[in-house]
Design a protein around this motif. Structure first.
Motif, PDB file in Angstrom:
ATOM      1  N   THR A   1     -35.994  14.665  12.274  1.00 24.47           N
ATOM      2  CA  THR A   1     -37.405  15.044  12.297  1.00 24.47           C
ATOM      3  C   THR A   1     -37.634  16.414  12.913  1.00 24.47           C
TER       4      THR A   1
ATOM      5  N   SER B   1     -39.209  19.723  11.061  1.00 25.82           N
ATOM      6  CA  SER B   1     -40.441  20.345  11.558  1.00 25.82           C
ATOM      7  C   SER B   1     -40.277  21.849  11.747  1.00 25.82           C
TER       8      SER B   1
ATOM      9  N   LEU C   1     -43.391  13.702   7.133  1.00 26.95           N
ATOM     10  CA  LEU C   1     -42.893  13.756   8.508  1.00 26.95           C
ATOM     11  C   LEU C   1     -43.585  12.722   9.388  1.00 26.95           C
TER      12      LEU C   1
ATOM     13  N   VAL D   1     -35.787  15.130   6.579  1.00 32.85           N
ATOM     14  CA  VAL D   1     -36.644  13.949   6.748  1.00 32.85           C
ATOM     15  C   VAL D   1     -35.899  12.694   6.297  1.00 32.85           C
TER      16      VAL D   1
ATOM     17  N   THR E   1     -44.540  17.624  15.263  1.00 35.73           N
ATOM     18  CA  THR E   1     -44.124  17.782  13.874  1.00 35.73           C
ATOM     19  C   THR E   1     -45.294  18.007  12.928  1.00 35.73           C
TER      20      THR E   1
ATOM     21  N   SER F   1     -41.299  17.865  18.326  1.00 36.71           N
ATOM     22  CA  SER F   1     -40.328  18.741  17.675  1.00 36.71           C
ATOM     23  C   SER F   1     -39.504  19.494  18.710  1.00 36.71           C
TER      24      SER F   1
END
Length: 740
Positions: free
Chosen positions: A206, A210, A242, A201, A262, A247
């Motif tokens: 990202t 995730s 997040l 993160v 996410t 994702s």
């Protein structure tokens, strides 16, 4: 001067005679001393053997350092004394030390494994203490240390002699550590994933964060964990941090995508998710976990890159290429006598997996020396090359065209969309080899006696001049390299490719054959490229080829060009038994190579000449890029490529009808370095194969940059990707595009 020389010689002779007179007694004393030391070493080795044996005093915990050191000392003393012996006596002494040295080696492995056991016991205790402290960070540190040492011991145990001994050492530590590891494995994994996700993160990764959080949550949901409250909080903290984004994107079919987010959401409308390249989302469905989104879309094109955008996050994916036919061909090398036939089986399926009975083009790669005999049992008319499978099957039989041997030819099968249609898929058979059978033959240390192929099951071998030598247990005499008479079974046990057999052969019996070169370890070539069309040459891109092979570690491999006397390159076989060497090849004509491994490590490399034994098969290499030239269909004012058709013709005839197009694109540059890229299927650009190469119908550029932002005047082709020939070589466009 002469008198002085005579005196020196005389005194030397006297000294030598004195030495000779004294030597026998000294040698006898030395031999007696060495014999006792050898006996001591053998006895020490026996004592050590029982100290590490389950039948002796081994308890899997005690390290026999005393016995180990005593054996090493006794062996060293014996070896030191043996240096004074004659060469033959020293060989005898070395033989007596083989067994005690073996026991020392086994004892070293035994001691190392027990040393690791002691470390594992300490690490196990540390892990137990960390668990009792309720500190997950301490647990993770102790966990990795303990499991690392346990993995290390597994490697050490492989060196320990005897399965029961290995099991005994392992079982001293295995139950305790495995129980503790199992108790906290999930807790450590979740802790590691949460920390790694938090780092992702911070780094802006990202999608990676995730995935890790999803994995950690799955473990939490499926198990009751120690410190569950604290671990769940760590996962929740990362989830909160997040940003809401895509994702992953998964392709299901040409109208369905699955998107993972996410973090959970309440709802997602069709208008919030955007696709590029003209595709549109027509429906969204959110699953019960509130993170998985199923998208229904308009039809997606095959072999195309798309992007999905949601909440300022974009993820790209590729759709698969359009399904192709399924061709299965026997690719095993086949062998027969001239006059016989070889059968090649093949089967064909559609993209849906059903039988394909449409047209199949069958081509011989060597029509000069081979001919089709039958297809599915029916005789073949001369010149026929299109056939139709029966229940998806074709069985083709091939014969040698003349009474001469024919080797290396193949059969190419091409599944077609129609009789005059394009090729769906191509497969080629294994090599087809026909050999002559002589009534009588003299085998010598050249091609007439060098073994090219061996069929032990059917009792024959083939020489380099493609003659089949039949072997029989009765009426023939076989000898080994030491001139000893051996049985047929003994000969077969030694016989392999690259061996040399000499003598007189008679088909009906009465042969006398000797194996004069038993090539235990030899050399052979391998290259990544495929055979070139209707020749037996390998085709490479550029003017170099890297040859690789196997051999006997430490020995010299010489690469010959038969047209030259001296080796063109040399290399040494590596410790793993492989070798590799890069060579230049002639771009205008095929080049032939052969390899030979030295018989001994320091052998002087011989010149290439008739009678040079141990040579590999010939490898013919031709350098040839997949080149194509471009010409516009009509003349224009050089102001816009949009809507123009440009035909690209392959330079080499063997490439013209063997072009493959997949996810293709072309980038061009004009005089002021404006760069434009056109992608097949995007903005009305189309790139398709033709009977002589490929065509590009230009639409609008997918990207354009640099220069003045527009193409004017002749353009240079900077790159073409996704267009290859049958052998996987990328196309190289050699001219500019002008007059558009």
């Amino acid at each position: 001067m002469k008198k002085k020389a005579i005196k020196i010689a005389a005194s030397t002779a006297v000294a030598a005679s004195a030495f000779v007179a004294a030597a026998p007694a000294q040698q006898a004393d030395a031999a007696t001393n060495v014999n006792q030391l050898l006996t001591d070493a053998q006895n020490a080795g026996t004592v050590l053997k029982w100290a590490i044996s389950v039948e002796g005093s081994a308890d899997y915990k005690t390290q026999p350092f005393t016995q180990y050191n005593a054996a090493k000392k006794a062996i060293a003393a014996a070896e030191s004394a043996a240096k004074k012996l004659s060469a033959s006596e020293k060989l005898s002494a070395d033989a007596k030390l083989v067994e005690p040295k073996l026991q020392v080696k086994r004892a070293q492995a035994y001691i190392d494994a027990i040393t690791s056991s002691e470390k594992i016991k300490a690490d196990t205790a540390a892990l137990d203490a960390a668990i009792k402290s309720n500190d997950i960070e301490k647990v993770e540190t102790a966990y990795h240390k303990a499991t690392g040492e346990y993995r290390k011991q597994a490697a050490l145990l492989d060196r320990v002699y005897g399965q029961s001994t290995r099991d005994g050492i392992r079982n001293e530590v295995k139950p305790a550590i495995e129980k503790l590891v199992a108790d906290v494995k999930n807790e450590v994994t979740v802790n590691m994933l949460a920390k790694a996700a938090a780092a992702d993160v911070k780094a802006g990764k990202t999608a990676d964060a995730s995935k890790k959080i999803a994995e950690a949550q799955a473990i939490l949901d499926a198990n009751v964990l120690k410190w569950e409250t604290a671990l769940q909080k760590s996962v929740d903290d990362v989830t909160t941090a997040l940003p809401l984004a895509i994702s992953t994107v998964s392709y299901v079919d040409n109208k369905t995508l699955v998107v993972t987010l996410t973090k959970p959401v309440v709802a997602v409308s069709e208008s919030e998710v955007v696709l590029d390249n003209g595709a549109v989302v027509t429906k969204t469905a959110l699953s019960s976990d509130k993170k998985t989104l199923t998208l229904t879309t308009t039809a997606l094109s095959a072999a195309t890159k798309y992007s999905v955008t949601y909440k300022n996050s974009t993820v790209s994916f590729d759709t698969p290429a359009a399904p192709i036919g399924n061709v299965d061909v026997n690719q095993t090398a086949l062998h027969a006598e001239v006059g016989q036939s070889l059968a090649i089986s093949s089967s064909f399926k559609t993209s849906q997996g059903t039988t394909h009975n449409g047209p199949v083009k069958v081509t011989l790669t060597d029509a000069v020396n081979y001919e089709l005999a039958t297809v599915n049992g029916a005789a073949v008319a001369a010149g026929t090359e299109i056939f139709y499978p029966v229940n998806g099957q074709l069985v083709v039989t091939v014969k040698a065209k003349t009474a001469a041997a024919a080797t290396g030819g193949k059969v190419k099968f091409e599944s077609l969309t129609g009789v005059a249609g394009s090729v769906i898929e191509t497969k080629t058979s294994g090599s087809l080899n026909f050999y002559t059978v002589p009534a009588a033959k003299t085998l010598a240390k050249d091609v007439t006696g060098t073994v090219k192929y061996v069929d032990l099951a059917n009792n024959y071998f083939v020489t380099e001049d493609n003659e089949k030598i039949l072997l029989s247990a009765t009426g023939n005499v076989y000898q080994d390299t030491n001139n000893a008479v051996i049985t047929l079974d003994a000969l077969k046990a030694k016989l392999s490719k690259g061996d040399v057999v000499t003598g007189s052969y008679v088909k009906t019996g009465g042969s006398t054959l000797q194996l004069v070169l038993d090539k235990v370890a030899g050399v052979d070539f391998s290259v990544d490229q495929e055979y070139l069309g209707n020749t037996t040459a390998f085709r490479v891109e550029g003017n170099t080829v890297t040859l690789t092979g196997t051999g006997e570690a430490g020995k010299l491999v010489s690469i010959y060009n038969p047209s030259l006397l001296k080796p063109v390159a040399q290399t040494t076989v590596k410790s793993n038994g492989t070798w590799s060497v890069a060579l230049n090849v002639d771009p205008t004509a095929p080049v032939t190579f052969q390899a030979r491994q030295a018989a001994i490590v320091n052998e002087i490399t011989p010149d290439y000449a008739v009678g040079l034994v141990g040579l590999s098969d010939e490898l013919v290499v031709v350098a040839g890029k997949f080149d194509a030239t471009a010409a516009p269909a009509v003349a224009g004012d050089n102001s816009s490529l949009s809507g123009k058709l440009v035909k690209f013709t392959a330079t080499k005839a063997e490439d013209q009808n063997n072009v493959k197009v997949s996810k293709a694109q072309i980038t061009v540059l004009d005089g002021d370095l404006t760069r434009a890229t056109y992608v097949d299927g995007v903005n009305n650009t189309s790139i398709t194969k033709t009977a002589t190469g490929f065509d590009i119908t230009f639409g609008q550029p997918s990207t354009i940059s640099g220069g003045d932002g527009k193409l004017t005047g002749p353009v240079t082709v900077n790159a073409v990707t996704g267009v290859t020939n049958e052998y996987g070589l990328k196309v190289n466009v050699t001219n500019t595009i002008a007059g558009y």
